[in-house]
Structure formats: C-alpha cells, structure tokens
Design an enzyme around this catalytic site. Structure first.
Site, PDB file in Angstrom:
ATOM      1  N   ASP A  36       0.821  -1.203   0.000  1.00 43.39           N
ATOM      2  CA  ASP A  36       0.000   0.000   0.000  1.00 43.39           C
ATOM      3  C   ASP A  36       0.860   1.261   0.000  1.00 43.39           C
ATOM      4  OD1 ASP A  36      -2.138  -1.719   0.277  1.00 43.39           O
ATOM      5  OD2 ASP A  36      -2.894  -0.836   2.134  1.00 43.39           O
ATOM      6  N   HIS A 181       3.701  -2.312   3.140  1.00 39.22           N
ATOM      7  CA  HIS A 181       3.694  -0.935   2.643  1.00 39.22           C
ATOM      8  C   HIS A 181       5.027  -0.619   1.972  1.00 39.22           C
ATOM      9  CE1 HIS A 181       0.566  -0.959   5.750  1.00 39.22           C
ATOM     10  NE2 HIS A 181       0.017   0.057   5.109  1.00 39.22           N
TER      11      HIS A 181
END
Length: 239
Positions: A36, A181
């Site tokens: 992400d 992430h």
C-alpha cells in the site's frame, strides 16, 4: 477441521455477498503479497529488487497522489510483472465521505490509473481498511472489488524489525493475503501529523520472503494467485 475453521466457513457463506477479498483458496505453495501507499522512490525500487531476486510477484495498491509525483516508477512496477490496484486518490478515510462522494472518488481514481497504464484496474483497498456497508456498496458501484487482508507486516507500527517478521509469519499458510507498505502517507496524501516509523522496507521484504520460502510458500500477486485459486471474501466493516 477445527472449530475456527468451521466458524470461518460459516462466516464466508453468510457474508460472501457483501464480502471483501481476504484470502485465496486452493493455492498450495503460494501466498498473496500486497503493498500500500506507493509508489515511493525511497523504498519501491529496493522492494522490486527483492521481489525479483525471489521470483515473486505482488499487488501494489497505489495512491494517485503518489502516482502524480512518480509516474515513471509506477510504470516500472508494472513492467516488472506486478499487478497495480487502487488505494485511493489520496489517503483519506472513505468513511468520512458520503456514499456518492466515495463512488466519485473511486471511479475517478480507477479511470486515471487505467488511462496511465492502459490496463484494467480490478481491485481497491480503502485507506486504513476503513469500510462501512455504505462505502463498500459505493466502491462496488465504481466497478472495483474491495480487498482487505488476513496477515500483515505491521510495518506502520514503531516496533523492532524482528517483531515485524514474526507478525508476518504468524499466519503463514497457503493463500494468506499479506498487507505490507512501500511508502507512508504524508500531508500531500491528505494525512496531517502522522509520524513515519523507522522501517527498512526492502530488508523486511527480503526477510519475510525468505522465511516464507523456508515454509515452501512463494509470493504471488492477487491476480496471479487467482489464475489457479479462488478468492475468499467475507464481511469487513471497520471505521
């Protein structure tokens, strides 16, 4: 079959019509790896190198606010064989908006990504995993499918590297869908005052991929996993 397995199967059956993808079934030897908040020139290139070295693919849920700053890096991610999905036009919680605005924002982000890549965007992960039934329905109206997770790197927490690896391994099994992430949202992404933890993101990717490989599991993007498996989705509602 354990009681937990029976309970999860019942939850799947009951809430699949309003579900978000959280695992992939029937994929022996594979798990799903997702990132992400990128693309980010600080971390994404090193993560791409790690994925290449392990012959792995992943799904990158990108922010349009980051894409606007790093369009060539987005194309590098795609050229390396990874899947691109939508995280948002920025990193604001969708639960702060009306249903109509959620649909508008999601459709706009999807269209911009598709124009940039010349490819269809199928998946969307709401920032923070924040989702109510109304926002789930609004995202579906934009013709993308919500995707959440069933395991995580905990790489947004201020904890030791070893604790992150341990957390990522806690759910190690075929088809687990891991959240990681390759960036951290800031004011340009609509996030004010968040403090980025110290994370060696490429190193973390390498250590998790190595540990999963020791268990006979290789990372695949969601799209690649679904070439052989089937998605499992059930309700996920959280502010």
């Amino acid at each position: 079959m354990t009681f937990r397995d029976v309970a999860r199967a019942a939850l799947l059956r009951a809430t699949e019509p309003i579900g978000s993808v959280q695992r992939v079934a029937d994929v022996e030897g594979q798990f799903v790896l997702t990132y992400d908040d990128g693309p980010d020139p600080r971390y994404t290139p090193g993560i791409l190198e790690a994925l290449r070295d392990f012959n792995a693919t992943a799904t990158f849920f990108v922010l349009l606010s980051k894409v606007d700053r790093n369009p060539n890096l987005l194309r590098e991610v795609k050229a390396a064989g990874h899947e691109i999905a939508l995280h948002g036009i920025d990193h604001q919680r969708l639960t702060n908006f009306t249903s109509a605005e959620v649909t508008r924002r999601t459709a706009a982000g999807k269209a911009r990504l598709e124009d940039t890549l010349g490819a269809r965007i199928e998946w969307m992960r709401p920032p923070y995993g924040a989702q109510r039934f109304s926002t789930w329905r609004a995202v579906r109206k934009a013709n993308v499918t919500p995707v959440m997770w069933s395991g995580t790197f905990w790489d947004w927490k201020d904890i030791a590297h070893e604790a992150r690896v341990k957390k990522a391994l806690s759910g190690a099994s075929p088809g687990v869908l891991l959240l990681a992430h390759d960036s951290f949202p800031d004011a340009a992404d609509g996030v004010i005052g968040a403090v980025e933890p110290q994370v060696e993101r490429p190193r973390l990717t390498r250590d998790v991929l190595s540990a999963y490989a020791d268990r006979g599991l290789q990372a695949r993007s969601l799209g690649d996993s679904l070439k052989v498996g089937k998605k499992e989705q059930w309700a996920w509602f959280s502010d």
